[in-house]
Design a protein around this motif. Structure first.
Motif, PDB file in Angstrom:
ATOM      1  N   TYR A   1       0.880  -1.164   0.000  1.00  0.00           N
ATOM      2  CA  TYR A   1       0.000   0.000   0.000  1.00  0.00           C
ATOM      3  C   TYR A   1       0.916   1.211   0.000  1.00  0.00           C
ATOM      4  O   TYR A   1       1.618   1.461   0.982  1.00  0.00           O
ATOM      5  CB  TYR A   1      -0.903  -0.017   1.234  1.00  0.00           C
ATOM      6  CG  TYR A   1      -1.868  -1.177   1.216  1.00  0.00           C
ATOM      7  CD1 TYR A   1      -3.156  -1.010   0.731  1.00  0.00           C
ATOM      8  CD2 TYR A   1      -1.472  -2.435   1.662  1.00  0.00           C
ATOM      9  CE1 TYR A   1      -4.037  -2.082   0.694  1.00  0.00           C
ATOM     10  CE2 TYR A   1      -2.350  -3.509   1.628  1.00  0.00           C
ATOM     11  CZ  TYR A   1      -3.631  -3.319   1.151  1.00  0.00           C
ATOM     12  OH  TYR A   1      -4.506  -4.377   1.109  1.00  0.00           O
ATOM     13  N   VAL A   2       0.949   1.945  -1.107  1.00  0.00           N
ATOM     14  CA  VAL A   2       1.897   3.039  -1.287  1.00  0.00           C
ATOM     15  C   VAL A   2       1.142   4.363  -1.211  1.00  0.00           C
ATOM     16  O   VAL A   2       0.320   4.672  -2.079  1.00  0.00           O
ATOM     17  CB  VAL A   2       2.644   2.918  -2.632  1.00  0.00           C
ATOM     18  CG1 VAL A   2       3.766   3.936  -2.701  1.00  0.00           C
ATOM     19  CG2 VAL A   2       3.180   1.500  -2.837  1.00  0.00           C
ATOM     20  N   ASP A   3       1.399   5.143  -0.160  1.00  0.00           N
ATOM     21  CA  ASP A   3       0.717   6.418   0.038  1.00  0.00           C
ATOM     22  C   ASP A   3       1.211   7.482  -0.931  1.00  0.00           C
ATOM     23  O   ASP A   3       2.169   7.268  -1.690  1.00  0.00           O
ATOM     24  CB  ASP A   3       0.930   6.905   1.474  1.00  0.00           C
ATOM     25  CG  ASP A   3       0.093   6.136   2.475  1.00  0.00           C
ATOM     26  OD1 ASP A   3      -0.996   5.646   2.109  1.00  0.00           O
ATOM     27  OD2 ASP A   3       0.535   6.025   3.637  1.00  0.00           O
TER      28      ASP A   3
ATOM     29  N   GLY B   1       7.122   5.433  -1.968  1.00  0.00           N
ATOM     30  CA  GLY B   1       7.799   4.481  -2.834  1.00  0.00           C
ATOM     31  C   GLY B   1       9.183   4.189  -2.314  1.00  0.00           C
ATOM     32  O   GLY B   1       9.518   4.481  -1.183  1.00  0.00           O
TER      33      GLY B   1
ATOM     34  N   GLY C   1      -4.844   2.391  -8.336  1.00  0.00           N
ATOM     35  CA  GLY C   1      -3.949   3.527  -8.553  1.00  0.00           C
ATOM     36  C   GLY C   1      -3.046   3.332  -9.753  1.00  0.00           C
ATOM     37  O   GLY C   1      -3.435   2.729 -10.759  1.00  0.00           O
TER      38      GLY C   1
ATOM     39  N   ALA D   1       1.455   3.036 -10.617  1.00  0.00           N
ATOM     40  CA  ALA D   1       2.838   3.025 -10.138  1.00  0.00           C
ATOM     41  C   ALA D   1       3.789   3.503 -11.230  1.00  0.00           C
ATOM     42  O   ALA D   1       3.549   3.276 -12.414  1.00  0.00           O
ATOM     43  CB  ALA D   1       3.236   1.620  -9.690  1.00  0.00           C
TER      44      ALA D   1
ATOM     45  N   TRP E   1       7.464   3.894  -7.362  1.00  0.00           N
ATOM     46  CA  TRP E   1       6.825   5.035  -6.707  1.00  0.00           C
ATOM     47  C   TRP E   1       5.350   5.130  -7.071  1.00  0.00           C
ATOM     48  O   TRP E   1       4.947   4.745  -8.173  1.00  0.00           O
ATOM     49  CB  TRP E   1       7.532   6.326  -7.123  1.00  0.00           C
ATOM     50  CG  TRP E   1       8.946   6.310  -6.655  1.00  0.00           C
ATOM     51  CD1 TRP E   1      10.026   5.817  -7.333  1.00  0.00           C
ATOM     52  CD2 TRP E   1       9.426   6.731  -5.393  1.00  0.00           C
ATOM     53  NE1 TRP E   1      11.158   5.917  -6.569  1.00  0.00           N
ATOM     54  CE2 TRP E   1      10.815   6.481  -5.359  1.00  0.00           C
ATOM     55  CE3 TRP E   1       8.822   7.294  -4.276  1.00  0.00           C
ATOM     56  CZ2 TRP E   1      11.604   6.776  -4.262  1.00  0.00           C
ATOM     57  CZ3 TRP E   1       9.606   7.599  -3.179  1.00  0.00           C
ATOM     58  CH2 TRP E   1      10.992   7.338  -3.175  1.00  0.00           C
ATOM     59  N   ASN E   2       4.565   5.683  -6.151  1.00  0.00           N
ATOM     60  CA  ASN E   2       3.170   5.994  -6.426  1.00  0.00           C
ATOM     61  C   ASN E   2       3.142   7.101  -7.475  1.00  0.00           C
ATOM     62  O   ASN E   2       3.884   8.077  -7.380  1.00  0.00           O
ATOM     63  CB  ASN E   2       2.486   6.463  -5.142  1.00  0.00           C
ATOM     64  CG  ASN E   2       1.003   6.680  -5.312  1.00  0.00           C
ATOM     65  OD1 ASN E   2       0.516   6.885  -6.412  1.00  0.00           O
ATOM     66  ND2 ASN E   2       0.283   6.654  -4.208  1.00  0.00           N
TER      67      ASN E   2
ATOM     68  N   GLU F   1      -3.827   6.581  -2.819  1.00  0.00           N
ATOM     69  CA  GLU F   1      -3.065   5.391  -2.493  1.00  0.00           C
ATOM     70  C   GLU F   1      -2.984   4.453  -3.704  1.00  0.00           C
ATOM     71  O   GLU F   1      -3.956   4.302  -4.441  1.00  0.00           O
ATOM     72  CB  GLU F   1      -3.762   4.663  -1.338  1.00  0.00           C
ATOM     73  CG  GLU F   1      -3.125   3.357  -0.938  1.00  0.00           C
ATOM     74  CD  GLU F   1      -3.902   2.690   0.169  1.00  0.00           C
ATOM     75  OE1 GLU F   1      -3.408   2.650   1.294  1.00  0.00           O
ATOM     76  OE2 GLU F   1      -5.034   2.218  -0.110  1.00  0.00           O
ATOM     77  N   THR F   2      -1.825   3.870  -3.906  1.00  0.00           N
ATOM     78  CA  THR F   2      -1.646   2.842  -4.934  1.00  0.00           C
ATOM     79  C   THR F   2      -1.429   1.511  -4.220  1.00  0.00           C
ATOM     80  O   THR F   2      -0.701   1.435  -3.229  1.00  0.00           O
ATOM     81  CB  THR F   2      -0.451   3.171  -5.847  1.00  0.00           C
ATOM     82  OG1 THR F   2      -0.803   4.282  -6.674  1.00  0.00           O
ATOM     83  CG2 THR F   2      -0.074   2.008  -6.736  1.00  0.00           C
TER      84      THR F   2
END
Length: 103
Positions: free
Chosen positions: A33-35, A39, A58, A60, A88-89, A94-95
């Motif tokens: 879970y990437v905010d 990343g 999302g 990336a 990275w997102n 969120e991704t």
């Protein structure tokens, strides 16, 4: 895009999209879970195994040695571990992505 999905024979209310074919031996897998603005790692890194990234929500951005690759929801990308990389997102939300390490 749902037009990339198909209904397999003998399935009802079911659509699927092939994300990858044979890729080698799976070492492990995880979900991330990437905010926002998240990343890593902060410095591109390398290793012997490859990463198969699948985005489920999302978008990336994969930073490779000499280029960037954008992976959108319901898409996958295989990163050669010997090429310097980080993930990275690429959205304002969120991704969520699955990462599978492959030999």
């Amino acid at each position: 895009m749902k037009e990339e999905f198909t209904t397999p024979p003998n399935h009802i209310n079911f659509i699927a999209k092939k994300l990858f074919g044979p890729i080698g031996e799976i070492i492990d897998g995880s979900i991330a879970y990437v905010d926002l603005q998240g990343g890593g790692p902060t410095q591109k890194h390398t290793h012997e195994h490859n990463h198969l990234f699948i985005v489920t929500k999302g978008e990336a951005k994969i930073l490779l040695d000499d280029k960037e690759v954008i992976i959108k929801k319901d898409e996958a990308f295989l990163v050669d571990g010997k090429i310097p990389h980080s993930v990275w997102n690429n959205t304002n939300e969120e991704t969520v992505m699955i990462g599978i390490s492959v030999k």
